[in-house]
Design an enzyme around this catalytic site. Structure first.
Site, mmCIF file in Angstrom:
data_model
loop_
_atom_site.group_PDB
_atom_site.id
_atom_site.type_symbol
_atom_site.label_atom_id
_atom_site.label_comp_id
_atom_site.label_asym_id
_atom_site.label_seq_id
_atom_site.Cartn_x
_atom_site.Cartn_y
_atom_site.Cartn_z
ATOM 1 N N LEU A 1 0.968 -4.712 -15.108
ATOM 2 C CA LEU A 1 -0.329 -4.590 -15.389
ATOM 3 C C LEU A 1 -0.770 -3.113 -14.725
ATOM 4 C CD1 LEU A 1 -2.272 -7.758 -14.338
ATOM 5 C CD2 LEU A 1 -1.891 -6.762 -16.743
ATOM 6 N N ALA B 1 1.049 -1.243 -0.058
ATOM 7 C CA ALA B 1 0.081 0.164 0.150
ATOM 8 C C ALA B 1 0.774 1.332 -0.011
ATOM 9 C CB ALA B 1 -0.807 0.036 1.163
ATOM 10 N N LYS C 1 -6.057 -12.098 -8.748
ATOM 11 C CA LYS C 1 -4.465 -11.657 -8.789
ATOM 12 C C LYS C 1 -3.751 -12.438 -7.865
ATOM 13 C CE LYS C 1 -1.619 -7.776 -9.641
ATOM 14 N NZ LYS C 1 -0.612 -8.015 -8.683
#
Length: 759
Positions: A100, A51, A135
């Site tokens: 991605l 994060a 994922k």
């Protein structure tokens, strides 16, 4: 992540000249992102949480969108992943491995999908189908097959050049050395993710701790480190798995869709994920994300998001790529479940059986949707194995979205801490009653407070436990009420780091009094409450009555509505079944499963106590299905203590039934059968399903094995159902379970071989 033009914030003006402060911040961000990326990809030792990295990367992208003149070809936004390690030979991929684009909110995802769909509709007149999959939180690997034979395996590296890990990958049983079937392409690159399954990771860390080694921080680091072992024999001992999710270079291979490609790969013997769907609409994609967000810890492996791809391969080629990401695929990342925070202190708490457990006190941080400031550290050996020290920056996560867990320290930041970190010293005396701590038995890892009868905090924990869902299920007697009854208020939390410490006995001296609470003097019992102003906490605390209302000039102090409810629930609890009474007694090792088995076997507390007096009590108890020798010893030891028997007698004297009514009408249809219930059943809670099995003579087990007779699978059954199917066990839905309860198992049909043997 997006290209510069696509990622521009409409509120920013790209024509402005960057200030000196912006240039300095940009240089700082480039250095940080490159440093953290190298630690993550090349060293398998992340310095910050995902994060925190995402926030820094997003800030870098916004600065580049605002000031494109700052962007250079070696910017982290223009490159993929890490670099090839010098420890392994560098190999070039035949086709580039792209990263991605990440989005971090459902609104961003919806905007991306609408933009991509609009582009496809403009070209073809129809909306695309979306292949939506999980994922995997693992390590990206590229497998090169020539004429069906695996000739090379490599990490992603920087997307163009990776590390040769062929010998290590050859040890992974999921990956075929030779593809099944025939007519393979002359050359094909298979892309996928190597991971360690959640259950295998738990076992691996238990083995590491037992061997005196530090456990792995998370499955991803463990998988990556395992693949980068110089000795393939070490890799072979690690429980690695792989799911493939794409194709790179493909000589002579033609497929029309991503999903069709997956099925082709499966036919070649390659492992594909069971968690993907081809969806038609945006709402279906959102439902997929919501569903797996709720059940992400019921899966085979850890995930950190959902990947959405245009399913049609021709459309993928038309949409193409930016410098680093495909325009036909996006990754939505769930809110973080691992964060970094500072470990302010390590203290200990005493449980209901006297076990002393260290726990960390941290700077409050939000993880998995809630603020966390405490996390367990289990015992002093775990503290040492994790290598955490007071003052460390630590990695924190929530296990199963519920239990906060300190994973380990961020070692690279340890030397930067001011004041310096310090070692945790396990106390030698109980923090509640001052008694010297010691292991209960020789060889025990845990240390305990032996003053079980008089230790205030142990009494608090036992009262809270007996009122819990597994015990008498007394909703109005929660932990705060238990503490108020047994320990009284501690020092002002404002002077105690926000913690409420025990400070002397309350009106309840023993859990023997729990059914006589209405006769205790509760009027003077007070607790600490934070003073609030306009709905916000002030950091100041005051003592307020807990069980009684605050008196006024017009109204005297009387029991609150919650206190009245407590009295009513205590009366109802007197009729609780015997197994709940046994759980409520806090006998070590005796939980709901063993208690149900004992209640089924003996029926009454009197019969159980009589059995405990027999010369061969241990043998008889140990032979009760679901009990065993350890629980038998615990029962004998517990009932040999005088003050324990005083609790049982006091409860009986207060009217607690302690005997189960024998229902002769319930048929013993499940005698000798072992049944596992997994997932959610519409008409049975987990306890109700177990009760139904046990009262019919069956064994309600929590694990699937070859000895399991039936597996009852509801919604979101997870890995237990997978194991049942792999073992060829009989699996029932709820309707089949109801029939089994009523009629028992269907008789086995005789085969011709059976009849010949009979003849």
């Amino acid at each position: 992540m997006t290209s510069q033009q696509e990622n521009q914030d409409p509120n920013l003006s790209p024509d402005s000249v960057p200030t000196q402060a912006e240039r300095e911040r940009y240089a700082e961000l480039v250095d940080l992102v490159q440093k953290y990326r190298a630690a993550y990809y090349n060293e398998d030792a992340p310095l910050v949480s995902d994060a925190e990295f995402d926030l820094l990367y997003s800030e870098l992208e916004k600065l580049e969108a605002l000031h494109p003149e700052l962007v250079t070809n070696d910017s982290p936004t223009q490159t993929v992943g890490g670099e090839a390690s010098v420890a392994f030979a560098a190999v070039e991929h035949l086709a580039r491995m792209y990263s991605l684009e990440d989005v971090f909110s459902l609104a961003e995802l919806e905007a991306w999908l609408r933009r991509a769909a609009g582009s496809v509709e403009k070209q073809h007149g129809t909306a695309p189908q979306w292949l939506t999959e999980l994922k995997i939180d693992g390590l990206a690997v590229n497998l090169l097959y020539r004429d069906g034979v695996l000739v090379r395996a490599a990490t992603r590296g920087d997307g163009t050049t990776g590390e040769d890990i062929t010998h290590n990958v050859a040890t992974i049983k999921d990956i075929p050395q030779r593809l099944h079937g025939s007519n393979f392409p002359a050359e094909v690159e298979i892309r996928g993710e190597v991971f360690i399954a959640s259950k295998d990771f738990a076992v691996l860390n238990e083995q590491m701790v037992a061997a005196g080694k530090a456990p792995f921080a998370n499955p991803r680091n463990s998988a990556a480190g395992s693949l980068r072992q110089k000795d393939p024999a070490v890799t072979a001992r690690r429980p690695l798995s792989m799911f493939v999710h794409g194709i790179g270079a493909r000589q002579g291979l033609h497929t029309e869709t991503q999903s069709g490609t997956y099925e082709l790969l499966k036919s070649w013997g390659l492992p594909i994920s069971p968690y993907y769907k081809v969806l038609d609409t945006l709402p279906e994609v959102m439902d997929f994300i919501a569903s797996y967000g709720e059940h992400r810890h019921d899966l085979i492996h850890e995930i950190d998001g959902i990947v959405v791809k245009v399913d049609d391969l021709a459309t993928q080629r038309e949409l193409g790529h930016t410098s680093r990401v495909p325009r036909w695929s996006v990754a939505y990342k769930y809110p973080p479940e691992e964060v970094n925070t500072k470990l302010l202190d390590i203290q200990v708490q005493v449980g209901r059986t006297g076990r002393v457990t260290p726990f960390g006190i941290m700077e409050p941080v939000k993880v998995a949707g809630s603020e966390v400031s405490r996390a367990t550290l289990h015992n002093q050996d775990v503290v040492k194995a994790k290598g955490v020290m007071i003052g460390d920056i630590v990695v924190l996560r929530k296990a199963g979205d519920v239990i906060p867990e300190i994973v380990g320290p961020v070692m690279a930041l340890r030397e930067l801490q001011d004041p310096p970190v310090r070692e945790f010293i396990m106390p030698t005396h109980c923090p509640s009653c001052g008694t010297e701590l010691a292991p209960a038995k020789e060889g025990d890892i845990d240390i305990r407070c032996p003053n079980a009868k008089s230790c205030p905090i142990q009494l608090t924990e036992r009262v809270a436990h007996l009122a819990g869902r597994g015990g008498f299920d007394i909703e109005a007697l929660g932990y705060e009420a238990a503490a108020a009854l047994t320990t009284g208020p501690g020092p002002d939390p404002a002077d105690n780091g926000g913690l409420i410490a025990p400070a002397g006995p309350g009106p309840m001296k023993s859990e023997a009094q729990v059914f006589d609470i209405a006769q205790l003097d509760l009027s003077g019992v007070v607790v600490w409450r934070e003073v609030r102003s306009k709905g916000e906490g002030t950091g100041r605390f005051q003592q307020v009555p807990y069980f009684y209302t605050k008196p006024t000039a017009k109204k005297p102090s009387v029991p609150t509505k919650t206190t009245q409810k407590l009295f009513e629930e205590l009366e109802k609890a007197k009729a609780a079944p015997l197994w709940r009474v046994l759980v409520a007694l806090s006998i070590r090792h005796v939980g709901p499963t063993a208690s149900r088995a004992l209640a089924t076997r003996y029926g009454t507390m009197a019969a159980l106590r009589q059995a405990l007096l027999a010369p061969d009590a241990r043998e008889h108890l140990a032979n009760v299905d679901g009990v065993g020798s350890i629980i038998a010893d615990a029962l004998i030891e517990w009932f040999a203590v005088d003050w324990h028997l005083e609790i049982v007698d006091a409860w009986a004297g207060a009217g607690v039934l302690m005997a189960d009514a024998v229902d002769e009408s319930t048929p013993r249809t499940l005698e000798g059968l072992t049944i596992v219930v997994t997932g959610t059943l519409p008409n049975f809670s987990r306890d109700e399903a177990k009760e139904a099995i046990i009262t019919r003579g069956g064994k309600a087990s929590g694990s699937v094995s070859k000895n399991t007779s039936y597996v009852v699978a509801g919604e979101n059954a997870g890995t237990k159902l997978d194991k049942a199917e792999s073992l060829g066990l009989k699996v029932l839905d709820e309707d089949g379970f109801v029939r089994l309860l009523a009629e028992g198992p269907e008789p086995e049909l005789e085969t011709e071989t059976d009849m010949e043997e009979d003849a």
